[in-house]
Scaffold this active site. Structure first.
Site, PDB file in Angstrom:
ATOM      1  N   ASP A  45       0.372  80.668 -32.453  1.00  0.00           N
ATOM      2  CA  ASP A  45       0.149  81.585 -33.285  1.00  0.00           C
ATOM      3  C   ASP A  45      -1.545  81.603 -33.464  1.00  0.00           C
ATOM      4  O   ASP A  45      -2.083  82.039 -34.661  1.00  0.00           O
ATOM      5  CB  ASP A  45       0.680  80.942 -34.741  1.00  0.00           C
ATOM      6  CG  ASP A  45       2.005  81.301 -34.915  1.00  0.00           C
ATOM      7  OD1 ASP A  45       2.885  81.887 -33.868  1.00  0.00           O
ATOM      8  OD2 ASP A  45       2.669  80.778 -36.077  1.00  0.00           O
ATOM      9  N   HIS A  68       2.213  74.095 -32.405  1.00  0.00           N
ATOM     10  CA  HIS A  68       1.670  73.795 -33.865  1.00  0.00           C
ATOM     11  C   HIS A  68       3.038  73.399 -34.505  1.00  0.00           C
ATOM     12  O   HIS A  68       4.046  73.679 -34.258  1.00  0.00           O
ATOM     13  CB  HIS A  68       0.979  74.780 -34.486  1.00  0.00           C
ATOM     14  CG  HIS A  68       1.429  75.911 -34.914  1.00  0.00           C
ATOM     15  ND1 HIS A  68       1.948  76.750 -33.910  1.00  0.00           N
ATOM     16  CD2 HIS A  68       1.553  76.522 -36.000  1.00  0.00           C
ATOM     17  CE1 HIS A  68       2.589  78.011 -34.626  1.00  0.00           C
ATOM     18  NE2 HIS A  68       2.256  77.561 -35.815  1.00  0.00           N
ATOM     19  N   HIS A 101       4.758  85.204 -31.615  1.00  0.00           N
ATOM     20  CA  HIS A 101       5.337  86.321 -32.269  1.00  0.00           C
ATOM     21  C   HIS A 101       5.205  87.716 -31.853  1.00  0.00           C
ATOM     22  O   HIS A 101       4.286  88.016 -31.012  1.00  0.00           O
ATOM     23  CB  HIS A 101       4.978  86.264 -33.980  1.00  0.00           C
ATOM     24  CG  HIS A 101       5.049  85.100 -34.536  1.00  0.00           C
ATOM     25  ND1 HIS A 101       6.439  84.992 -35.490  1.00  0.00           N
ATOM     26  CD2 HIS A 101       4.542  83.993 -34.861  1.00  0.00           C
ATOM     27  CE1 HIS A 101       6.211  83.988 -36.004  1.00  0.00           C
ATOM     28  NE2 HIS A 101       5.244  83.224 -35.874  1.00  0.00           N
ATOM     29  N   ASP A 125       8.783  77.385 -37.710  1.00  0.00           N
ATOM     30  CA  ASP A 125       9.493  78.150 -36.860  1.00  0.00           C
ATOM     31  C   ASP A 125       8.972  78.238 -35.247  1.00  0.00           C
ATOM     32  O   ASP A 125       9.456  78.700 -34.424  1.00  0.00           O
ATOM     33  CB  ASP A 125       9.079  79.608 -37.432  1.00  0.00           C
ATOM     34  CG  ASP A 125       7.500  79.961 -37.393  1.00  0.00           C
ATOM     35  OD1 ASP A 125       6.973  79.034 -37.943  1.00  0.00           O
ATOM     36  OD2 ASP A 125       7.140  80.880 -36.845  1.00  0.00           O
ATOM     37  N   HIS A 126       8.253  77.046 -35.303  1.00  0.00           N
ATOM     38  CA  HIS A 126       7.907  76.456 -33.743  1.00  0.00           C
ATOM     39  C   HIS A 126       8.585  75.224 -33.531  1.00  0.00           C
ATOM     40  O   HIS A 126       8.768  74.928 -32.166  1.00  0.00           O
ATOM     41  CB  HIS A 126       6.361  76.565 -33.656  1.00  0.00           C
ATOM     42  CG  HIS A 126       5.703  77.951 -33.887  1.00  0.00           C
ATOM     43  ND1 HIS A 126       5.219  78.765 -32.865  1.00  0.00           N
ATOM     44  CD2 HIS A 126       5.664  78.755 -35.081  1.00  0.00           C
ATOM     45  CE1 HIS A 126       4.983  79.894 -33.481  1.00  0.00           C
ATOM     46  NE2 HIS A 126       5.080  79.832 -34.770  1.00  0.00           N
ATOM     47  N   HIS A 153       4.271  74.364 -37.398  1.00  0.00           N
ATOM     48  CA  HIS A 153       5.007  75.067 -38.421  1.00  0.00           C
ATOM     49  C   HIS A 153       6.716  75.225 -38.121  1.00  0.00           C
ATOM     50  O   HIS A 153       7.103  75.161 -36.730  1.00  0.00           O
ATOM     51  CB  HIS A 153       4.399  76.318 -38.472  1.00  0.00           C
ATOM     52  CG  HIS A 153       3.293  76.879 -39.170  1.00  0.00           C
ATOM     53  ND1 HIS A 153       2.438  77.707 -39.146  1.00  0.00           N
ATOM     54  CD2 HIS A 153       3.093  75.719 -40.165  1.00  0.00           C
ATOM     55  CE1 HIS A 153       1.618  77.490 -40.164  1.00  0.00           C
ATOM     56  NE2 HIS A 153       1.592  76.471 -40.592  1.00  0.00           N
ATOM     57  N   HIS A 184      -5.594  78.485 -37.015  1.00  0.00           N
ATOM     58  CA  HIS A 184      -4.329  78.891 -37.968  1.00  0.00           C
ATOM     59  C   HIS A 184      -3.887  77.401 -38.461  1.00  0.00           C
ATOM     60  O   HIS A 184      -3.319  77.622 -39.834  1.00  0.00           O
ATOM     61  CB  HIS A 184      -3.185  79.533 -36.914  1.00  0.00           C
ATOM     62  CG  HIS A 184      -1.960  79.452 -37.600  1.00  0.00           C
ATOM     63  ND1 HIS A 184      -1.547  80.597 -38.496  1.00  0.00           N
ATOM     64  CD2 HIS A 184      -0.971  79.062 -37.290  1.00  0.00           C
ATOM     65  CE1 HIS A 184      -0.303  80.695 -38.746  1.00  0.00           C
ATOM     66  NE2 HIS A 184       0.174  79.573 -37.909  1.00  0.00           N
TER      67      HIS A 184
HETATM   68 ZN    ZN Z   1       4.635  81.005 -36.335  1.00  0.00          ZN
HETATM   69 FE    FE Z   2       2.577  79.447 -37.473  1.00  0.00          FE
END
Ligand code: ZN
Ligand code: FE
Length: 265
Positions: free
Chosen positions: A137, A57, A176, A61-62, A59, A118
């Site tokens: 996530d 996805h 995570h 952090d990905h 975001h 999410h």
């Molecule tokens: Zn994440």
């Molecule tokens: Fe996320």
């Protein structure tokens, strides 16, 4: 054909990227890269060639590593959901995946599972042969992602109708390291469940040793993940106490458990 080699690479504070390596062809892809140096070091040590970036996805952090990796090699394939492709929110995306579509890394085939909740674009990559799912996530160890864009209905479908029906020995590689705090919540709402108590103890010990608690297995998630146990009495009671009138409405129950988790610390 050799096994798919999977290397977990810690990223940022508590993220995991995964390098997937086909030894037969010497090629690798990375799922959810935010920090390229650690990922590139793994790929170099494997003697592999990085050919693709697989995003679950959008975001940061990905996908935060995409631009740096593409600057090094503009020919990298970049996969993600068709929703994220349409909305242009995964940097460098070359292919938008629809539910059930096959993707390859070398000789290994994964199926893209559409699991929005999410976020409205969210793919899980499922390798039936390697017994592994990379679920970003959506599903976490003993938990699930926050509902930033999707609804409880979508999360119920993703967890209990798409991911939860995969074989019990499927390894769950999530985005995570949240298992320990998720289990604290699981103890709060499902504390008489011996599988939760046992998992909490073993996860706490693993974390104290600095070890990862990922992957788990789908069977363990079905036994211990509150969001996959919404038909069980303790979760139903927690939902009732939160004001859910129709306990047969699985999405409403899941939504109540998610709301309880949001307020839990
Ligand atoms: Zn994440
Ligand atoms: Fe996320």
């Amino acid at each position: 054909m050799g096994e798919l080699e999977i290397v977990q690479v810690p990223q940022l504070k508590d993220n995991y990227a995964y390098v997937l390596h086909c030894r037969d062809e010497g090629v690798a892809c990375v799922v959810d890269c935010s920090e390229p140096p650690a990922v590139l070091a793994v790929i170099r040590d494997l003697g592999a060639k990085l050919v693709a970036l697989w995003a679950t996805h959008h975001h940061w952090d990905h996908i935060g590593g995409h631009e740096e990796l593409l600057a090094e090699d503009a020919k990298l394939e970049v996969y993600g959901s068709s929703y994220d492709m349409e909305n242009g929110r995964v940097p460098g995306q070359t292919r938008g995946l629809v539910d059930g579509e096959s993707v390859q890394i070398g000789r290994h085939t994964a199926r893209a599972l559409d699991v929005p909740a999410h976020t409205l674009g969210h793919v899980a990559y499922y390798f039936e042969g390697a017994k592994a799912v990379f679920c970003g996530d959506t599903l976490f160890g003993a938990g699930c992602g926050r509902l930033f864009e999707g609804t409880p209905e979508l999360m119920h479908r993703a967890l209990n109708e798409v991911l939860g029906v995969l074989p019990g020995d499927t390894r769950v590689f999530c985005g995570h390291e949240y298992t320990e705090s998720n289990l604290r919540f699981a103890l709060h709402v499902d504390g008489d469940n011996p599988a939760v108590v046992e998992r909490y103890d073993s996860v706490r010990e693993a974390r104290a040793r600095g070890e990862s608690t990922v992957p788990s297995t789908m069977a363990l998630e079905l036994q211990t993940n509150p969001f996959m146990r919404i038909g069980e009495v303790p979760l139903q009671e927690a939902a009732r106490a939160h004001g859910v009138a129709d306990l047969k409405d699985a999405a409403q129950v899941l939504g109540a458990i998610r709301a309880l988790k949001d307020g839990f610390s």
